[in-house]
Motif scaffolding. Structure first.
Motif, PDB file in Angstrom:
ATOM      1  N   ALA A   1       6.763  46.581  33.378  1.00  0.00           N
ATOM      2  CA  ALA A   1       6.566  45.376  34.196  1.00  0.00           C
ATOM      3  C   ALA A   1       5.723  44.343  33.447  1.00  0.00           C
ATOM      4  N   ILE A   2       4.646  44.795  32.821  1.00  0.00           N
ATOM      5  CA  ILE A   2       3.772  43.874  32.073  1.00  0.00           C
ATOM      6  C   ILE A   2       4.515  43.275  30.880  1.00  0.00           C
ATOM      7  N   THR A   3       5.255  44.112  30.159  1.00  0.00           N
ATOM      8  CA  THR A   3       6.015  43.620  29.000  1.00  0.00           C
ATOM      9  C   THR A   3       7.071  42.603  29.427  1.00  0.00           C
TER      10      THR A   3
ATOM     11  N   LEU B   1       5.388  39.281  30.237  1.00  0.00           N
ATOM     12  CA  LEU B   1       4.956  38.558  29.039  1.00  0.00           C
ATOM     13  C   LEU B   1       6.144  37.940  28.300  1.00  0.00           C
ATOM     14  N   VAL B   2       7.211  38.726  28.148  1.00  0.00           N
ATOM     15  CA  VAL B   2       8.398  38.212  27.453  1.00  0.00           C
ATOM     16  C   VAL B   2       9.007  37.035  28.208  1.00  0.00           C
ATOM     17  N   ALA B   3       9.118  37.171  29.538  1.00  0.00           N
ATOM     18  CA  ALA B   3       9.706  36.095  30.339  1.00  0.00           C
ATOM     19  C   ALA B   3       8.821  34.851  30.339  1.00  0.00           C
ATOM     20  N   TYR B   4       7.511  35.049  30.271  1.00  0.00           N
ATOM     21  CA  TYR B   4       6.586  33.907  30.266  1.00  0.00           C
ATOM     22  C   TYR B   4       6.639  33.164  28.928  1.00  0.00           C
ATOM     23  N   VAL B   5       6.707  33.912  27.842  1.00  0.00           N
ATOM     24  CA  VAL B   5       6.686  33.296  26.510  1.00  0.00           C
ATOM     25  C   VAL B   5       8.048  32.703  26.148  1.00  0.00           C
ATOM     26  N   PHE B   6       9.117  33.458  26.421  1.00  0.00           N
ATOM     27  CA  PHE B   6      10.473  33.018  26.078  1.00  0.00           C
ATOM     28  C   PHE B   6      11.205  32.631  27.369  1.00  0.00           C
TER      29      PHE B   6
ATOM     30  N   MET C   1      17.030  35.627  28.057  1.00  0.00           N
ATOM     31  CA  MET C   1      16.101  36.740  28.019  1.00  0.00           C
ATOM     32  C   MET C   1      16.198  37.612  29.270  1.00  0.00           C
ATOM     33  N   THR C   2      16.652  37.060  30.379  1.00  0.00           N
ATOM     34  CA  THR C   2      16.665  37.819  31.631  1.00  0.00           C
ATOM     35  C   THR C   2      17.525  39.076  31.542  1.00  0.00           C
ATOM     36  N   PRO C   3      18.806  38.987  31.158  1.00  0.00           N
ATOM     37  CA  PRO C   3      19.595  40.221  31.058  1.00  0.00           C
ATOM     38  C   PRO C   3      19.071  41.172  29.992  1.00  0.00           C
ATOM     39  N   ILE C   4      18.509  40.626  28.900  1.00  0.00           N
ATOM     40  CA  ILE C   4      17.966  41.491  27.847  1.00  0.00           C
ATOM     41  C   ILE C   4      16.807  42.317  28.386  1.00  0.00           C
ATOM     42  N   VAL C   5      15.910  41.672  29.130  1.00  0.00           N
ATOM     43  CA  VAL C   5      14.756  42.369  29.694  1.00  0.00           C
ATOM     44  C   VAL C   5      15.195  43.443  30.683  1.00  0.00           C
ATOM     45  N   ILE C   6      16.151  43.108  31.544  1.00  0.00           N
ATOM     46  CA  ILE C   6      16.609  44.063  32.567  1.00  0.00           C
ATOM     47  C   ILE C   6      17.299  45.268  31.927  1.00  0.00           C
ATOM     48  N   VAL C   7      18.197  45.017  30.974  1.00  0.00           N
ATOM     49  CA  VAL C   7      18.907  46.116  30.316  1.00  0.00           C
ATOM     50  C   VAL C   7      17.940  46.986  29.519  1.00  0.00           C
ATOM     51  N   ALA C   8      16.991  46.355  28.827  1.00  0.00           N
ATOM     52  CA  ALA C   8      16.011  47.118  28.047  1.00  0.00           C
ATOM     53  C   ALA C   8      15.177  48.023  28.949  1.00  0.00           C
ATOM     54  N   GLY C   9      14.771  47.501  30.090  1.00  0.00           N
ATOM     55  CA  GLY C   9      14.000  48.316  31.028  1.00  0.00           C
ATOM     56  C   GLY C   9      14.784  49.536  31.483  1.00  0.00           C
ATOM     57  N   GLY C  10      16.061  49.347  31.800  1.00  0.00           N
ATOM     58  CA  GLY C  10      16.894  50.459  32.229  1.00  0.00           C
ATOM     59  C   GLY C  10      17.082  51.496  31.132  1.00  0.00           C
TER      60      GLY C  10
ATOM     61  N   ALA D   1      17.687  57.676  36.711  1.00  0.00           N
ATOM     62  CA  ALA D   1      16.499  57.376  35.907  1.00  0.00           C
ATOM     63  C   ALA D   1      16.467  55.919  35.450  1.00  0.00           C
ATOM     64  N   SER D   2      17.621  55.367  35.099  1.00  0.00           N
ATOM     65  CA  SER D   2      17.664  53.985  34.593  1.00  0.00           C
ATOM     66  C   SER D   2      17.239  52.969  35.647  1.00  0.00           C
ATOM     67  N   LEU D   3      17.417  53.319  36.909  1.00  0.00           N
ATOM     68  CA  LEU D   3      17.079  52.376  37.976  1.00  0.00           C
ATOM     69  C   LEU D   3      15.586  52.079  38.022  1.00  0.00           C
ATOM     70  N   ASP D   4      14.758  53.061  37.648  1.00  0.00           N
ATOM     71  CA  ASP D   4      13.308  52.836  37.649  1.00  0.00           C
ATOM     72  C   ASP D   4      12.932  51.725  36.674  1.00  0.00           C
ATOM     73  N   GLY D   5      13.541  51.721  35.503  1.00  0.00           N
ATOM     74  CA  GLY D   5      13.248  50.691  34.512  1.00  0.00           C
ATOM     75  C   GLY D   5      13.766  49.326  34.909  1.00  0.00           C
ATOM     76  N   VAL D   6      14.955  49.301  35.517  1.00  0.00           N
ATOM     77  CA  VAL D   6      15.516  48.037  35.996  1.00  0.00           C
ATOM     78  C   VAL D   6      14.597  47.414  37.037  1.00  0.00           C
ATOM     79  N   ASN D   7      14.120  48.215  37.982  1.00  0.00           N
ATOM     80  CA  ASN D   7      13.247  47.703  39.037  1.00  0.00           C
ATOM     81  C   ASN D   7      11.899  47.247  38.485  1.00  0.00           C
TER      82      ASN D   7
END
Length: 400
Positions: A156-158, A161-166, A171-180, A338-344
């Protein structure tokens, strides 16, 4: 002919009409977001009409929560699909979204009219900081549910930060997929369930994917604003997990920070006003679409609202039609759960970043800060419905 036998088709038709009447009533009376919507769906569909059981409704809602798109809209559409198949489901979707979409389209046109005639929008000056308060509380409540350990907190913190800086919509789909992907690696922590062979009907998936690729290609070739609006909202609707509060940062990055179709003040005014309406928060897209095509006149604004509305609601509809048929088998795979936890968790970070970006310009102005804090206090510590809070803010803006 046996007189005591009742024809099947007329009975089904009457049942469908009663169901659609119930959907219309809900579309006019459900304030407060997915949690409140679910309670009202339960009261009318389970307790009063017995269209389905409590277990069936909760399973449908759980499925819709893990799919991209508007949770409440997908749930009520899935109920229509269960009762009467895809045709009834599409009519259900239309009736459910129509009141809120119509009002938000009119609001967008109204704001454009006031700006063109140099009329003051100061009556909505308290709505903008109130919208930030709504967003902060939504992010806080989401975080309470989805941040369960150090990994989800770090994600969540990462993401924030990524969404705030970039501040690019890319970046939105990249962040969501990476979290999952990160939490998918922890699948061994999930309870093992007996697996069954997947029987997948791919038609609706290919329909969803075909529209996504086709709209992107057509928009790139023609550079037509209506086509690009449809593609923009269709893409966002295909990637948003968690409902309207997560959609907000995606739309802000795309249409305010990146493309400048709306000003920050226009965006916040619409975001605040949509909280006062019944039905889906995703109707905010209709408002943005209308203002995005303000230069094309009244017909252009109407067309912009239509394509934006279709773009934001169709992906979730196609996907629920696709997944609903094999959900019982899919949820047994640990890596999926398991992937849903990262997406959320990533979605929570996106919401936090949006709240910070929107609050920053208000920070030097103490009246706006006070309104944000009061809004948060009311939402967190009272049971006053959100639409009452928004109406109070409008009245205060008019009087003061």
């Amino acid at each position: 002919m046996l007189p005591y036998l009742t024809p099947v088709k007329p009975v089904r038709r009457i049942r469908f009409l009663i169901f659609l009447k119930d959907v219309l009533i809900l579309s006019l009376t459900t304030f407060g977001g997915p949690q409140v919507h679910l309670a009202m769906l339960y009261e009318r569909f389970v307790q009063k009409r017995r269209y389905l059981t409590e277990t069936e409704l909760m399973e449908l809602n759980a499925l819709c929560q893990i799919l991209p798109g508007p949770t409440s809209t997908q749930t009520i559409t899935a109920v229509g699909f269960k009762i009467g198949g895809p045709n009834l489901a599409y009519v259900t979707l239309l009736i459910w979204i129509l009141p809120a979409v119509s009002i938000m389209t009119a609001v967008g046109m109204g704001i454009n009219y006031l700006e063109q005639h140099h009329l003051s929008l100061r009556f909505a000056r308290y709505i903008q900081p109130m919208a930030v308060g709504f967003l902060i509380v939504a992010g806080y409540r989401i975080g309470q549910k989805v941040i369960k350990d150090k990994v989800s907190l770090a994600l969540a913190i990462t993401a924030a930060l990524v969404a705030y800086v970039f501040r690019s919509p890319v970046m939105t789909p990249i962040v969501i997929v990476a979290g999952g992907l990160v939490t998918a690696l922890t699948y061994e922590k999930q309870e093992r369930m007996e697996k069954k062979p997947l029987k997948v009907q791919w038609a609706n998936f290919f329909l969803w994917l075909g529209v996504l690729i086709g709209a992107a290609g057509l928009g790139a070739v023609t550079q037509s604003l209506p086509v690009r609006l449809f593609e923009n909202f269709y893409r966002n609707g295909s990637l948003v997990f968690g409902g309207g509060q997560v959609l907000t940062p995606m739309l802000y990055n795309e249409f305010v920070a990146f493309k400048h179709y709306l000003t920050r003040e226009e965006f916040l005014s619409g975001l605040g006003l949509v909280q006062a309406l019944p039905g889906p928060v995703f109707s905010f897209a209709s408002y943005i679409g209308a203002l995005s095509m303000r230069d094309a006149g009244f017909s252009g604004q109407f067309w912009g609202s239509c394509v934006s509305t279709a773009g934001i609601f169709l992906p979730g509809t196609f996907l629920i039609f696709f997944v609903y048929r094999f959900w019982e088998q899919l949820k047994r795979y640990r890596v999926v759960r398991a992937s849903l936890d990262g997406v959320n968790a990533a979605s929570t970070g996106l919401t936090a970043a949006a709240a910070i970006v929107l609050f920053q310009p208000m920070a030097p102005h103490w009246p706006s800060v006070v309104v944000v804090l009061i809004t948060m206090g009311i939402l967190l510590y009272t049971r006053i419905p959100p639409f009452i809070v928004v109406v109070g803010g409008l009245m205060a803006g008019i009087i003061l």
